[in-house]
Design an enzyme around this catalytic site. Structure first.
Site, PDB file in Angstrom:
ATOM      1  N   SER A 113      14.882  48.908  56.232  1.00 45.52           N
ATOM      2  CA  SER A 113      16.305  48.682  55.968  1.00 45.52           C
ATOM      3  C   SER A 113      17.144  49.248  57.108  1.00 45.52           C
ATOM      4  O   SER A 113      16.619  49.838  58.053  1.00 45.52           O
ATOM      5  CB  SER A 113      16.711  49.350  54.644  1.00 45.52           C
ATOM      6  OG  SER A 113      16.717  50.764  54.795  1.00 45.52           O
ATOM      7  N   SER A 115      19.393  51.705  56.973  1.00 45.07           N
ATOM      8  CA  SER A 115      20.012  52.986  56.634  1.00 45.07           C
ATOM      9  C   SER A 115      20.004  53.989  57.776  1.00 45.07           C
ATOM     10  O   SER A 115      20.752  54.966  57.742  1.00 45.07           O
ATOM     11  CB  SER A 115      19.324  53.602  55.411  1.00 45.07           C
ATOM     12  OG  SER A 115      18.024  54.046  55.740  1.00 45.07           O
ATOM     13  N   LYS A 170      14.844  59.512  56.819  1.00 39.59           N
ATOM     14  CA  LYS A 170      16.221  59.993  56.995  1.00 39.59           C
ATOM     15  C   LYS A 170      16.210  61.134  58.019  1.00 39.59           C
ATOM     16  O   LYS A 170      15.168  61.552  58.500  1.00 39.59           O
ATOM     17  CB  LYS A 170      16.807  60.511  55.678  1.00 39.59           C
ATOM     18  CG  LYS A 170      16.745  59.543  54.495  1.00 39.59           C
ATOM     19  CD  LYS A 170      17.674  58.359  54.650  1.00 39.59           C
ATOM     20  CE  LYS A 170      17.527  57.413  53.445  1.00 39.59           C
ATOM     21  NZ  LYS A 170      18.294  56.153  53.643  1.00 39.59           N
ATOM     22  N   SER A 294      23.527  54.170  53.174  1.00 40.13           N
ATOM     23  CA  SER A 294      22.312  54.966  53.039  1.00 40.13           C
ATOM     24  C   SER A 294      22.286  55.675  51.695  1.00 40.13           C
ATOM     25  O   SER A 294      23.219  56.392  51.335  1.00 40.13           O
ATOM     26  CB  SER A 294      22.236  55.999  54.174  1.00 40.13           C
ATOM     27  OG  SER A 294      21.168  56.896  53.970  1.00 40.13           O
TER      28      SER A 294
END
Length: 340
Positions: A113, A115, A170, A294
């Protein structure tokens, strides 16, 4: 029956994988790989120490009795072993190598994705260092040997608390003991550093993140919905700015501030648009570089150290693609790029 050994093994392996996946276990693939490696290892040992010596003795007896040397084809007919069993035994060294490499050294990861844009893009394939934060057992993720601790600014792959069977990626913004303040209006971060995993009470070191002038980046677009035919609807391009905190890197903002404070979880205080979290010891607060696109610690809480899979270090391949679309090429300029 021997001729059906391999197909049966594949069906059983698939069934085991589906059962493990049903229970949303955090390391389904690792468990399945361990089972297959163990089965293959048992067959390899059985062939090497039982079947092959027995076959050699039998061939020797036949050659002594007949007085002639058997051809390779004739030897194969002595104490025959099913092709499936022999194949599974033969791949044991490969499975063992992959298990050790994937469990303790490196693991590949694909960006699914946007994010982490612009740092990481959809279609990027990464190298994740499994040993960066310790050698862990591949099933329960208990640390066997300490090699280091996650640091602020590291990009990590981890099992997210809401979906322990799914790998997330992340950036660590705060570590145990830190207090992190996030302002939804100006979208800036302030950190009050902790001390030895505990919140600081006096003479605290405060870090106010700084930001460059935001500039529209037309190379990217936010996904705002889905068309009736299933295709994605794209909205405005993000604002791109350089965030300078514990590390310096680029991030994306939506053109206008978005109020999502009502969705935040596990915060200590919330006053108007400013929310503060206190990070527990041995846990981490993570955020995506694409700040308004996110799902991260703001929405589901902290990441326990045990959940961390490893540190993302390099991009080894980058396919030019968008979400839910086929690749149209290769981004050669991103290959072997270090992740910062």
């Amino acid at each position: 029956m021997a001729n059906f050994f391999l197909p049966i093994l594949l069906v059983v392996g698939f069934a085991i994988w589906k059962v493990l996946d049903h229970f949303t276990l955090p390391n389904t693939f690792s468990i399945l790989l361990i089972i297959l490696t163990a089965l293959s290892g048992i067959l390899w040992c059985y062939h090497r120490f039982v079947v092959n010596p027995k076959r050699s003795r039998q061939i020797t007896r036949i050659e002594q009795r007949t007085g002639k040397t058997l051809s390779a084809e004739e030897k194969q007919k002595v104490e025959p072993v099913s092709e499936g069993s022999e194949f599974v035994a033969s791949i044991f060294p490969v499975l063992a190598f992959v298990l050790i490499l994937r469990s303790f050294v490196f693991e590949p990861f694909q960006i699914p994705s946007g994010s982490m844009e612009p740092t990481l893009r959809i279609g990027d394939f990464l190298v994740v260092e499994k040993y960066a934060y310790g050698i862990k057992d591949p099933v329960f993720q208990n640390t066997l040997i300490e090699t280091g601790k996650p640091q602020r600014g590291d990009v990590i792959v981890f099992k997210a608390p809401p979906q322990p069977n799914v790998d997330y990626i992340k950036r660590i913004v705060a570590i145990g003991g830190d207090r992190i303040r996030y302002n939804e209006l100006d979208r800036k971060i302030t950190l009050v550093y902790g001390e030895n995993g505990k919140p600081c009470s006096e003479n605290c070191e405060v870090k106010e993140f700084s930001y460059s002038e935001p500039v529209e980046n037309k190379e990217f677009q936010f996904i705002i919905g889905q068309n009736p035919d299933g295709s994605l609807m794209y909205g405005p391009s993000p604002l791109e700015t350089t965030e300078s905190g514990d590390v310096e890197h680029k991030i994306h903002w939506y053109p206008e501030p978005i109020s999502e404070g009502y969705r935040y979880k596990d915060y200590s205080t919330q006053d108007n648009y400013i929310t503060e979290w206190t990070v527990p010891e041995n846990q981490y607060f993570v955020m995506g570089d694409n700040r308004n696109n996110s799902e991260d610690s703001r929405f589901w809480g902290f990441v326990p150290e045990k959940n961390i899979v490893g540190k993302a270090t390099y991009i080894w391949l980058s396919l030019d693609k968008k979400q839910n679309e086929w690749p149209t090429g290769i981004r050669s300029e991103r290959i072997f790029q270090k992740i910062q």
